[in-house]
Design an enzyme around this catalytic site. Sequence first.
Site, PDB file in Angstrom:
ATOM      1  N   GLY A   1       0.790  -1.227   0.000  1.00  0.00           N
ATOM      2  CA  GLY A   1       0.000   0.000   0.000  1.00  0.00           C
ATOM      3  C   GLY A   1       0.816   1.268   0.000  1.00  0.00           C
ATOM      4  O   GLY A   1       0.376   2.290   0.525  1.00  0.00           O
TER       5      GLY A   1
ATOM      6  N   ASN B   1       1.466   3.076  -2.619  1.00  0.00           N
ATOM      7  CA  ASN B   1       0.757   4.038  -3.463  1.00  0.00           C
ATOM      8  C   ASN B   1      -0.456   4.611  -2.728  1.00  0.00           C
ATOM      9  O   ASN B   1      -0.767   5.789  -2.875  1.00  0.00           O
ATOM     10  CB  ASN B   1       0.342   3.389  -4.787  1.00  0.00           C
ATOM     11  CG  ASN B   1       1.412   3.534  -5.860  1.00  0.00           C
ATOM     12  OD1 ASN B   1       1.963   4.607  -6.041  1.00  0.00           O
ATOM     13  ND2 ASN B   1       1.711   2.447  -6.558  1.00  0.00           N
TER      14      ASN B   1
ATOM     15  N   ARG C   1     -16.102 -17.347  -9.782  1.00  0.00           N
ATOM     16  CA  ARG C   1     -15.662 -15.995 -10.078  1.00  0.00           C
ATOM     17  C   ARG C   1     -16.860 -15.050 -10.179  1.00  0.00           C
ATOM     18  O   ARG C   1     -16.785 -13.889  -9.767  1.00  0.00           O
ATOM     19  CB  ARG C   1     -14.870 -15.996 -11.401  1.00  0.00           C
ATOM     20  CG  ARG C   1     -14.131 -14.714 -11.658  1.00  0.00           C
ATOM     21  CD  ARG C   1     -13.046 -14.518 -10.617  1.00  0.00           C
ATOM     22  NE  ARG C   1     -12.275 -13.312 -10.850  1.00  0.00           N
ATOM     23  CZ  ARG C   1     -10.981 -13.182 -10.577  1.00  0.00           C
ATOM     24  NH1 ARG C   1     -10.319 -14.185 -10.016  1.00  0.00           N
ATOM     25  NH2 ARG C   1     -10.358 -12.062 -10.808  1.00  0.00           N
TER      26      ARG C   1
ATOM     27  N   ASN D   1      -5.719   3.373 -12.934  1.00  0.00           N
ATOM     28  CA  ASN D   1      -4.720   2.361 -12.564  1.00  0.00           C
ATOM     29  C   ASN D   1      -3.329   2.965 -12.694  1.00  0.00           C
ATOM     30  O   ASN D   1      -3.103   3.834 -13.532  1.00  0.00           O
ATOM     31  CB  ASN D   1      -4.837   1.156 -13.510  1.00  0.00           C
ATOM     32  CG  ASN D   1      -3.848   0.055 -13.171  1.00  0.00           C
ATOM     33  OD1 ASN D   1      -3.698  -0.334 -12.016  1.00  0.00           O
ATOM     34  ND2 ASN D   1      -3.155  -0.457 -14.181  1.00  0.00           N
TER      35      ASN D   1
ATOM     36  N   HIS E   1       0.493   1.887 -13.624  1.00  0.00           N
ATOM     37  CA  HIS E   1       1.274   0.792 -14.215  1.00  0.00           C
ATOM     38  C   HIS E   1       2.755   1.186 -14.219  1.00  0.00           C
ATOM     39  O   HIS E   1       3.087   2.301 -14.631  1.00  0.00           O
ATOM     40  CB  HIS E   1       0.798   0.505 -15.642  1.00  0.00           C
ATOM     41  CG  HIS E   1       1.513  -0.646 -16.265  1.00  0.00           C
ATOM     42  ND1 HIS E   1       1.174  -1.962 -16.029  1.00  0.00           N
ATOM     43  CD2 HIS E   1       2.592  -0.692 -17.080  1.00  0.00           C
ATOM     44  CE1 HIS E   1       2.004  -2.755 -16.677  1.00  0.00           C
ATOM     45  NE2 HIS E   1       2.872  -2.005 -17.333  1.00  0.00           N
TER      46      HIS E   1
ATOM     47  N   ASP F   1      -4.361  -2.573 -19.686  1.00  0.00           N
ATOM     48  CA  ASP F   1      -3.470  -1.411 -19.840  1.00  0.00           C
ATOM     49  C   ASP F   1      -3.687  -0.666 -21.154  1.00  0.00           C
ATOM     50  O   ASP F   1      -2.756  -0.078 -21.704  1.00  0.00           O
ATOM     51  CB  ASP F   1      -1.987  -1.840 -19.737  1.00  0.00           C
ATOM     52  CG  ASP F   1      -1.682  -2.575 -18.434  1.00  0.00           C
ATOM     53  OD1 ASP F   1      -2.282  -2.214 -17.411  1.00  0.00           O
ATOM     54  OD2 ASP F   1      -0.860  -3.502 -18.461  1.00  0.00           O
TER      55      ASP F   1
ATOM     56  N   GLN G   1      10.258   7.819  -7.818  1.00  0.00           N
ATOM     57  CA  GLN G   1      10.428   8.931  -8.762  1.00  0.00           C
ATOM     58  C   GLN G   1       9.215   9.160  -9.658  1.00  0.00           C
ATOM     59  O   GLN G   1       9.077  10.226 -10.237  1.00  0.00           O
ATOM     60  CB  GLN G   1      11.671   8.702  -9.636  1.00  0.00           C
ATOM     61  CG  GLN G   1      12.967   8.712  -8.844  1.00  0.00           C
ATOM     62  CD  GLN G   1      14.194   8.553  -9.740  1.00  0.00           C
ATOM     63  OE1 GLN G   1      14.085   8.528 -10.964  1.00  0.00           O
ATOM     64  NE2 GLN G   1      15.359   8.410  -9.127  1.00  0.00           N
TER      65      GLN G   1
ATOM     66  N   GLU H   1       5.687   6.754  -9.640  1.00  0.00           N
ATOM     67  CA  GLU H   1       4.347   6.343  -9.201  1.00  0.00           C
ATOM     68  C   GLU H   1       3.794   7.226  -8.087  1.00  0.00           C
ATOM     69  O   GLU H   1       2.652   7.696  -8.159  1.00  0.00           O
ATOM     70  CB  GLU H   1       4.372   4.886  -8.729  1.00  0.00           C
ATOM     71  CG  GLU H   1       4.705   3.909  -9.835  1.00  0.00           C
ATOM     72  CD  GLU H   1       4.747   2.467  -9.345  1.00  0.00           C
ATOM     73  OE1 GLU H   1       3.816   2.016  -8.664  1.00  0.00           O
ATOM     74  OE2 GLU H   1       5.744   1.771  -9.638  1.00  0.00           O
TER      75      GLU H   1
END
Lengths: 207, 207
Positions: A12, A14, A66, A108, A110, A151, A179, A181
Amino acid sequence: MLDVVVLVSGGGTNLQAVMDAVDEGRITNARIAGVISNNPNAYALERARKKGIANCCISPKMFETREEFNEKFLEAVDEMEPDLIVLAGFLVVIPPVMIRKYRNQIINIHPSLIPSFCGKGYYGLKVHEAALERGVKVTGATVHFVDEGTDTGPIILQKAVEIRQEDTPEALQRRVMEQAEWKILPQAVDLIANGKIKVVDNQVRFL
Amino acid sequence: MLDVVVLVSGGGTNLQAVMDAVDEGRITNARIAGVISNNPNAYALERARKKGIANCCISPKMFETREEFNEKFLEAVDEMEPDLIVLAGFLVVIPPVMIRKYRNQIINIHPSLIPSFCGKGYYGLKVHEAALERGVKVTGATVHFVDEGTDTGPIILQKAVEIRQEDTPEALQRRVMEQAEWKILPQAVDLIANGKIKVVDNQVRFL
């Protein structure tokens, strides 16, 4: 005030970057309404608890099918009434029904400069292993809206990071976080919270 | 002293960047031994003439068959006895026999951050059109050794360039040249001329 729900699977960091940005005023007009993890042991949940942020754990492993997970997962998200959903290292595939319901409201992060090193099979450390294997000298990170592809959604922000000869996948992963994200993810949330971007013809336009 | 032969098709601004770097001492231990263009009207030839650099024009159009061109083309290159061949916007496919003969002695400049927007069909303005079409926020340029694939050889240097919302393909092309190509191409020549890099396991290592 934009209610943000953050989906996580791991440490976590981010999530922490977004929390810090809210606390420090680098994100305005937004608050973190909830955190959902598919991993009961994710330290991200502890970060949420410490801040008194609603949190829960829901994993495909808890369900027989699912479909059942997807249904309960969407319910868990809906319950938090998000205006924006942030995938911050979330390793579960987002159900198509959720993508449709929250069109251009899911972002998102990436860990590469899309379209390099993205798509199926490129997640976590594998992204950085692939970059080092190819011998690129510049990589980075991308924040993008989530669409039905992997993506492939409209790109909001990207930031480049130089690769060093001595880099291991782990060292590179850490530096891309520090640097790139942890900078562009809060920036993207702030831009969205303040109505500064919109999606036109599958592209992000800055207003 | 490294003898460099530069292959060109057009205006020759990358050739000029290498010439300037030699004149200004940013490239040492190298000189431009010759310039070859496939286009008789390439301004690059004029740049060579002005500097008194050997130059010639040889094009597939001058020959009945590709094999014949390939043979004469290799002869023309061989005659200049290059230690390094620089593809500076050269739009003709390099014959495999030349790639084998000059293994790790041919470098190319590509106007994107490989592996994004490279491979067959990605050349010149098409690269920048593709980047804008995808909506990326960061692009750049790559100098790499030429192998049998299209833009697949070992990467020497890369430099990122930010994309602006108002960018046209032409504006972006110009900025990528100014901010990236004209910098990293001379840098790569200087590194090679001074024995600062070698290729190990298909990767460029800095010594």
